[in-house]
Design a protein around this motif. Structure first.
Motif, mmCIF file in Angstrom:
data_model
loop_
_atom_site.group_PDB
_atom_site.id
_atom_site.type_symbol
_atom_site.label_atom_id
_atom_site.label_comp_id
_atom_site.label_asym_id
_atom_site.label_seq_id
_atom_site.Cartn_x
_atom_site.Cartn_y
_atom_site.Cartn_z
ATOM 1 N N ARG A 1 1.341 7.120 -6.365
ATOM 2 C CA ARG A 1 0.285 8.103 -6.645
ATOM 3 C C ARG A 1 0.719 9.504 -6.238
ATOM 4 O O ARG A 1 0.446 10.483 -6.960
ATOM 5 N N VAL A 2 1.406 9.611 -5.076
ATOM 6 C CA VAL A 2 1.877 10.936 -4.648
ATOM 7 C C VAL A 2 2.894 11.488 -5.628
ATOM 8 O O VAL A 2 2.878 12.677 -5.976
ATOM 9 N N THR A 3 3.810 10.607 -6.097
ATOM 10 C CA THR A 3 4.822 11.055 -7.066
ATOM 11 C C THR A 3 4.155 11.561 -8.339
ATOM 12 O O THR A 3 4.524 12.609 -8.887
ATOM 13 N N ASP A 4 3.151 10.811 -8.826
ATOM 14 C CA ASP A 4 2.439 11.261 -10.029
ATOM 15 C C ASP A 4 1.728 12.580 -9.781
ATOM 16 O O ASP A 4 1.729 13.475 -10.642
ATOM 17 N N ALA A 5 1.111 12.706 -8.573
ATOM 18 C CA ALA A 5 0.397 13.953 -8.270
ATOM 19 C C ALA A 5 1.356 15.131 -8.198
ATOM 20 O O ALA A 5 1.053 16.232 -8.695
ATOM 21 N N LEU A 6 2.534 14.922 -7.585
ATOM 22 C CA LEU A 6 3.522 16.000 -7.520
ATOM 23 C C LEU A 6 4.001 16.392 -8.912
ATOM 24 O O LEU A 6 4.175 17.571 -9.219
ATOM 25 N N ARG A 7 4.227 15.379 -9.757
ATOM 26 C CA ARG A 7 4.668 15.685 -11.118
ATOM 27 C C ARG A 7 3.612 16.480 -11.871
ATOM 28 O O ARG A 7 3.912 17.476 -12.542
ATOM 29 N N LEU A 8 2.334 16.049 -11.730
ATOM 30 C CA LEU A 8 1.264 16.782 -12.410
ATOM 31 C C LEU A 8 1.129 18.197 -11.854
ATOM 32 O O LEU A 8 0.887 19.148 -12.607
ATOM 33 N N ALA A 9 1.305 18.333 -10.502
ATOM 34 C CA ALA A 9 1.211 19.669 -9.907
ATOM 35 C C ALA A 9 2.333 20.574 -10.406
ATOM 36 O O ALA A 9 2.115 21.754 -10.691
ATOM 37 N N GLU A 10 3.554 20.009 -10.503
ATOM 38 C CA GLU A 10 4.668 20.812 -11.007
ATOM 39 C C GLU A 10 4.438 21.219 -12.453
ATOM 40 O O GLU A 10 4.707 22.354 -12.850
ATOM 41 N N GLU B 1 0.822 -1.211 0.000
ATOM 42 C CA GLU B 1 0.000 0.000 0.000
ATOM 43 C C GLU B 1 0.857 1.262 0.000
ATOM 44 O O GLU B 1 0.538 2.250 -0.670
ATOM 45 N N ARG B 2 1.984 1.231 0.783
ATOM 46 C CA ARG B 2 2.868 2.399 0.795
ATOM 47 C C ARG B 2 3.481 2.646 -0.576
ATOM 48 O O ARG B 2 3.591 3.786 -1.023
ATOM 49 N N GLU B 3 3.893 1.553 -1.233
ATOM 50 C CA GLU B 3 4.474 1.726 -2.567
ATOM 51 C C GLU B 3 3.451 2.301 -3.538
ATOM 52 O O GLU B 3 3.764 3.182 -4.348
ATOM 53 N N ASP B 4 2.208 1.799 -3.437
ATOM 54 C CA ASP B 4 1.160 2.323 -4.322
ATOM 55 C C ASP B 4 0.872 3.788 -4.020
ATOM 56 O O ASP B 4 0.733 4.620 -4.931
ATOM 57 N N LEU B 5 0.810 4.124 -2.703
ATOM 58 C CA LEU B 5 0.557 5.508 -2.320
ATOM 59 C C LEU B 5 1.698 6.417 -2.757
ATOM 60 O O LEU B 5 1.469 7.532 -3.259
ATOM 61 N N LEU B 6 2.940 5.925 -2.595
ATOM 62 C CA LEU B 6 4.088 6.722 -3.027
ATOM 63 C C LEU B 6 4.046 6.985 -4.521
ATOM 64 O O LEU B 6 4.346 8.092 -4.986
#
Length: 740
Positions: free
Chosen positions: A359-368, A352-357
């Motif tokens: 998703r967070v990485t993708d969200a940060l990339r999209l936000a940037e 779950e942590r790997e999946d969440l990480l």
């Protein structure tokens, strides 16, 4: 998932262990025998410790005597005067007379300058024992080194090092290289009993001397374990390198860190005791053997599964796979099942942590990417909006200079709306810079009274019939702050514009400056406007927030002005708050800023010479209206002007028209203004041209890039006519005299 079968209970196993316990007689025998053994052991350990103390005193005295000889040598005139060649024969005689290998002299960094065992001029390597040399230099005290084999392979030896201090400075380190046999001779003189083993070790555990020769030069494992307990002395059971059980005492020399250990063999210690022990133990041998076997057997049945559980728990903690065989004990198997569930939970949580990480990485990339796209969009939007504003502003200025009174009212309307549009564009770009932390600030001393009065002078045209008052307390006229004067002026303009927007005609507005006490100043803006209910006051400084309005949106705006106010004030280390007693009772905004001491009065500035006479100016802009209006303004001012709408046209004009000043747009077709600036400077007709950037790109980075491209001035559209005329005049002004 790991499944562990159930077995017998732990209680049953413990019952069986208790039932097979030692009989009372065995317990009494064990107590008696144990007491006898303990007393005998303590006596042997005490004797070994006493002898180790005495021998340690003898070894310490030997080491101190070597240090005393070195101290005497350090006082000789040859060494004191630095004549090492004269000191060498003295050192060689002393080393030979004392049975030393050699005598060394090193400088304050540890580099060997002289070796009595080598001829003069022979290059000396670094010392064999670098660590003791370093300690002697750092502590400036006599240091005894470790035992090591020298480069000449003459057998183990150690160094005694004496730092030589002159006037508080470390001049030399004199070292005596002593063969280990010297310490063995000290051991031999003590005449310890033949059955005892005497061993001396250095700080690193290397053998210095031993009464019995052995190939291993380190303490036995059991003796090392005893020494690892620490302390200046101690005693305990050991096994010698020859495999002989012994009772050993040791003493650690404080000055050198060496250890003197004395081992008395257990047979020697127990002489005369075996007969008593055999008599007591013989009658109980059978029962004790049976009890011991049963205790061992059942204990093993419990401890081995527990050890397996410990190993599984360690694997769980390390993130490894948990494997457990059947344990045979019901309670322990319950624990094993819990460990198995914990391993499953751990693996599931890791996934779950790997999946969440991810998703967070993708969200940060999209936000940037979104932030970058937003910044690029706002920069382009500012450029595109400022381009049409520039010719409008210049055209209005030209109309005013022509003095057409019939269009005055319409012109003033356009000027007001143009100013409003310019402020909206500036607010939008400022919010982008603030949120991305790219807003540049230029801090300097600012007198708040001047700032307040200047802000008040710029709004009469917007007031209409409203009553406006400015009040500066007498004790506030000398208040100064460290800030960006333009940005602080923007704070006051935004607050005044907001007050005018929400204050009806003929209602009062007051701008006041007062001391806030405790090193703060307060700027207070009070209006008699519509006021604010609590739910509006709570969000009034939020970005893009607007109070509820009617469908006509008579007050307009983007909801940026007060958000910019709060950000700019906080960037100055201050705070801003809004107060209102509710709808219909007006509002009050209080800006609180930290003050500073008044700066020294500046020297009167000398007047700068102004350009006189005609000048040649080239205007390049692909927006024809912007280019034509700017050219018209410059022609009215008396300059000779040429206009180009394309970079290639501008370069062609350089053949016949040699401009003194070139006003270039940056966003040109086919070639940027930065590139055009380089080509203008490279052309003979524009080599000495003064370059002015007139562009819709207005960030700090844009200004820095313009400077790097060779522009002397950077104006942001819609630049005021006075700003454009001033920039051109600076380009035509004569250069100051050399050395002026």
């Amino acid at each position: 998932m790991i499944r562990v079968p159930h077995g017998r209970t732990l209680r049953f196993r413990l019952f069986m262990l208790a039932a097979s316990g030692l009989v009372p007689l065995a317990l009494v025998a064990v107590v008696v025998i144990g007491s006898l053994i303990r007393d005998r052991t303590l006596e042997a350990q005490s004797a070994a410790l006493d002898v180790s103390r005495a021998l340690a005193t003898a070894v310490d005295a030997e080491l101190r005597s070597i240090g005393s000889i070195l101290q005497s040598l350090a006082q000789t005139g040859h060494l004191a005067s630095g004549r090492l060649d004269d000191f060498r024969p003295v050192a060689a005689r002393v080393a030979e007379g004392q049975g030393w290998r050699s005598l060394l002299v090193a400088d304050g960094t540890g580099r060997i300058l002289m070796n009595s065992a080598q001829p003069s001029g022979t290059p000396d390597p670094q010392p064999v024992d670098v660590e003791s040399m370093r300690r002697a230099i750092e502590t400036r005290m006599v240091t005894v080194g470790r035992v090591a084999e020298g480069r000449q392979k003459q057998g183990p030896a150690f160094a005694v090092r004496l730092p030589v201090i002159r006037d508080g400075q470390l001049i030399y380190v004199v070292s005596a290289v002593i063969p280990a046999e010297r310490i063995l001779a000290v051991v031999a003189r003590q005449r310890v009993p033949e059955g005892w083993v005497v061993a001396i070790f250095d700080q690193a555990g290397n053998r210095v001397a031993r009464s019995r020769e052995h190939a291993v030069a380190r303490p036995s494992p059991t003796l090392q374990a005893l020494l690892d307990r620490g302390g200046s002395e101690g005693a305990g059971p050991t096994t010698t390198l020859e495999g002989v059980p012994s009772q050993t005492g040791f003493t650690r020399l404080q000055a050198s860190g060496w250890v003197v250990a004395i081992g008395i063999s257990q047979r020697e210690a127990d002489r005369g005791f075996y007969a008593v022990l055999a008599a007591v133990a013989g009658g109980l041998a059978a029962s004790l053997a049976l009890s011991a076997f049963l205790a061992w057997y059942f204990t093993r049945q419990v401890t081995e599964p527990i050890d397996q559980l410990k190993a599984a728990a360690g694997a769980l903690g390390r993130g490894e796979e948990v494997r457990l065989p059947p344990l045979g004990i019901s309670e322990l198997q319950d624990v094993a099942a819990a460990l198995a569930h914990a391993a499953d939970d751990r693996d599931r949580a890791a996934r779950e942590r790997e999946d969440l990480l991810a998703r967070v990485t993708d969200a940060l990339r999209l936000a940037e990417e979104a932030a970058r796209s937003k910044d690029e969009f706002l920069a382009m939007l500012g450029h595109e909006l400022r381009n049409p504003l520039a010719p409008i502003a210049t055209a209005l200025h030209l109309m005013a200079r022509k003095g057409d009174a019939s269009t005055r009212i319409e012109r003033e309307v356009v000027e007001r709306q143009l100013g409003h549009m310019t402020r909206l564009v500036d607010d939008l770009l400022d919010v982008s810079r603030i949120t991305s932390k790219r807003l540049a600030m230029r801090f300097e001393p600012v007198r708040l009274a001047d700032l307040v009065e200047h802000a008040a002078q710029g709004i009469p045209a917007l007031l209409g019939d409203r009553l406006f008052r400015v009040h500066v307390d007498d004790d506030a006229r000398g208040l100064w702050v460290s800030g960006d004067q333009d940005r602080l002026g923007q704070v006051l303009n935004n607050l005044l514009g907001n007050a005018i927007k929400f204050t009806p005609a003929e209602a009062p507005i007051e701008l006041a400056l007062r001391s806030g006490g405790e090193g703060f100043a307060e700027i207070v803006l009070t209006d008699g406007g519509v006021g604010m209910p609590p739910e509006v006051r709570e969000h009034v400084f939020d970005l893009f927030y607007q109070a509820p309005q009617g469908a006509d949106r008579s007050r307009g705006g983007l909801g940026l002005g007060l958000a910019i106010v709060r950000s700019l004030v906080e960037m100055h280390g201050g705070s801003v708050r809004a107060e209102s007693e509710g709808t219909g009772h007006g509002s009050r905004f209080i800006v609180r800023l930290p003050t500073m001491a008044a700066p020294p009065a500046p020297e009167p500035a000398r007047e700068s010479p102004h350009a006189t006479g005609m000048g040649r100016v080239l205007v390049v802009d692909d927006n024809q209206d912007a280019a034509d209006t700017a050219a018209a303004l410059l022609e009215i001012a008396g300059y000779e002007v040429k206009v180009a709408y394309h970079p290639q046209e501008a370069l062609a004009l350089l053949e016949s028209f040699h401009p003194q000043v070139a006003v270039l747009d940056i966003g040109l077709p086919g070639m940027s203004g930065y590139e055009l600036a380089g080509q203008v400077r490279a052309h003979p007709g524009g080599a000495q041209c003064y370059l002015v950037a007139l562009t819709g790109y207005g960030t700090q980075a844009d200004a820095a890039r313009a400077t790097a491209a060779g522009f002397a001035a950077h104006l942001v559209k819609p630049a005021g006519p006075d700003a454009l005329l001033e920039a051109v005049a600076r380009g035509l002004a004569p250069a100051p005299p050399a050395g002026g």
